[in-house]
Design a protein around this motif. Structure first.
Motif, PDB file in Angstrom:
ATOM      1  N   ARG A   2      40.432  78.640 -11.516  1.00  0.00           N
ATOM      2  CA  ARG A   2      41.118  77.967 -12.938  1.00  0.00           C
ATOM      3  C   ARG A   2      42.533  78.343 -13.069  1.00  0.00           C
ATOM      4  O   ARG A   2      43.259  77.499 -13.585  1.00  0.00           O
ATOM      5  N   HIS A  41      27.167  74.659 -13.373  1.00  0.00           N
ATOM      6  CA  HIS A  41      28.705  74.876 -13.751  1.00  0.00           C
ATOM      7  C   HIS A  41      28.790  75.071 -15.170  1.00  0.00           C
ATOM      8  O   HIS A  41      29.571  76.094 -15.601  1.00  0.00           O
ATOM      9  N   SER A  42      28.322  74.300 -16.100  1.00  0.00           N
ATOM     10  CA  SER A  42      28.277  74.302 -17.499  1.00  0.00           C
ATOM     11  C   SER A  42      27.591  75.172 -18.215  1.00  0.00           C
ATOM     12  O   SER A  42      27.962  75.638 -19.310  1.00  0.00           O
ATOM     13  N   GLY A  53      45.106  76.382 -11.400  1.00  0.00           N
ATOM     14  CA  GLY A  53      45.041  74.777 -12.002  1.00  0.00           C
ATOM     15  C   GLY A  53      44.009  74.025 -11.083  1.00  0.00           C
ATOM     16  O   GLY A  53      44.134  72.525 -11.293  1.00  0.00           O
ATOM     17  N   MET A  54      43.113  74.347 -10.677  1.00  0.00           N
ATOM     18  CA  MET A  54      41.998  73.408 -10.161  1.00  0.00           C
ATOM     19  C   MET A  54      41.372  72.627 -11.323  1.00  0.00           C
ATOM     20  O   MET A  54      40.974  73.224 -12.313  1.00  0.00           O
ATOM     21  N   SER A  55      41.032  71.296 -10.890  1.00  0.00           N
ATOM     22  CA  SER A  55      40.339  70.437 -11.685  1.00  0.00           C
ATOM     23  C   SER A  55      38.816  70.770 -11.610  1.00  0.00           C
ATOM     24  O   SER A  55      38.458  71.592 -10.804  1.00  0.00           O
ATOM     25  N   THR A  56      38.065  70.373 -12.431  1.00  0.00           N
ATOM     26  CA  THR A  56      36.663  70.350 -12.447  1.00  0.00           C
ATOM     27  C   THR A  56      36.037  70.209 -11.063  1.00  0.00           C
ATOM     28  O   THR A  56      35.025  71.053 -10.746  1.00  0.00           O
ATOM     29  N   TRP A  57      36.341  69.078 -10.857  1.00  0.00           N
ATOM     30  CA  TRP A  57      35.728  68.628  -9.397  1.00  0.00           C
ATOM     31  C   TRP A  57      36.214  69.454  -8.479  1.00  0.00           C
ATOM     32  O   TRP A  57      35.418  70.031  -7.655  1.00  0.00           O
ATOM     33  N   GLN A  58      37.461  70.224  -8.319  1.00  0.00           N
ATOM     34  CA  GLN A  58      38.111  70.625  -7.378  1.00  0.00           C
ATOM     35  C   GLN A  58      37.306  72.343  -7.367  1.00  0.00           C
ATOM     36  O   GLN A  58      36.797  73.072  -6.535  1.00  0.00           O
ATOM     37  N   LEU A  59      37.169  72.689  -8.649  1.00  0.00           N
ATOM     38  CA  LEU A  59      36.461  74.058  -8.791  1.00  0.00           C
ATOM     39  C   LEU A  59      34.893  74.080  -8.283  1.00  0.00           C
ATOM     40  O   LEU A  59      34.508  74.973  -7.969  1.00  0.00           O
ATOM     41  N   ALA A 109      44.280  75.646  -3.100  1.00  0.00           N
ATOM     42  CA  ALA A 109      44.230  75.349  -4.465  1.00  0.00           C
ATOM     43  C   ALA A 109      45.491  75.062  -4.794  1.00  0.00           C
ATOM     44  O   ALA A 109      46.463  75.751  -4.590  1.00  0.00           O
ATOM     45  N   LYS A 119      49.968  75.290 -10.591  1.00  0.00           N
ATOM     46  CA  LYS A 119      50.478  74.520 -11.689  1.00  0.00           C
ATOM     47  C   LYS A 119      52.007  74.653 -11.648  1.00  0.00           C
ATOM     48  O   LYS A 119      52.768  75.746 -11.230  1.00  0.00           O
TER      49      LYS A 119
END
Length: 236
Positions: free
Chosen positions: A124, A54-55, A127-133, A232, A235
């Motif tokens: 992204r 991911h990162s 508006g998905m969070s990192t965990w949702q992504l 998803a 925003k």
């Protein structure tokens, strides 16, 4: 050919089934050791691989360390652990965990890293969070590759778990070591055939799971009504 027939006859002999040293008991022991090792390795390798995929950070260092672990001979590691921990399942279990770790790690970071960038960017933007992504987009889209790593690790461990019998009375490897000691070659070959058959069955099962994951990813698409972006949150 005669030895092969004798090995099959040895497997088919009812006297070798049932009891603490029976084929059925050894099969269960072998599966338990194998799956326990893969599960323990996955507890660390899969989350770590997902984070790296991911990162994109720390990939070179972690992959280098995993490669170093892969280069260590399993029998040599087992011997060292056996001298340290003594007779029992602890040493072979740790050695098999080390064997499974690189494939699990590679499958996890390669799977997440291979997720379609268009889908990731769209998630992204929604508006998905990192965990949702990670959980809704990257892991589902990379499930095929991730399961491939699990499949490779499991097969390596199932085939190598015969070494557990080197310092413990567990698994199908017992037939290989006992046959070698007594020069009972039909027993040795029977043990090898049982391990090969077990590995083949496990591979077939995991291949079916991998095909199902691949079909699910292709079937849902990236933006379809059942796809990973459908639920998803937006925003505002």
């Amino acid at each position: 050919m005669n030895l092969f027939s004798e090995a099959l006859a040895w497997i088919g002999d009812g006297a070798h089934w049932g009891g603490p040293g029976g084929i059925d008991t050894r099969l269960v022991q072998h599966l338990w050791i194998s799956f326990a090792a893969v599960a323990l390795a996955a507890l660390v390798a899969v989350p770590l691989g997902i984070v790296i995929g991911h990162s994109g950070r720390g990939r070179v260092l972690v992959v280098a360390l995993a490669g170093a672990v892969r280069a260590v001979p399993t029998l040599g590691l087992l011997t060292l652990l056996g001298l340290w921990l003594g007779i029992g399942l602890e040493a072979p279990l740790l050695a098999l965990v080390a064997l499974a770790f690189p494939s699990l790690l590679a499958g996890a970071y390669a799977g997440v890293g291979s997720a379609d960038r268009t889908a990731v960017d769209a998630a992204r933007a929604l508006g998905m969070s990192t965990w949702q992504l990670i959980s809704r987009v990257e892991v589902p889209l990379g499930a095929d590759v991730l399961l491939g790593g699990i499949r490779a690790a499991t097969l390596q461990v199932v085939a190598t778990a015969t070494l557990a019998a080197y310092i413990s009375d567990n698994g199908l490897g017992r037939y290989l070591f006992a046959g070698l000691k007594s020069r009972d070659y039909p027993q040795m070959l029977a043990g090898a055939l049982l391990v090969a058959a077990l590995a083949l069955l496990v591979d077939i099962a995991l291949a079916a799971l991998q095909r199902a994951a691949r079909a699910r990813t292709r079937g849902t698409g990236l933006t379809g009504t059942s796809g990973p972006l459908r639920a998803a949150p937006s925003k505002g």
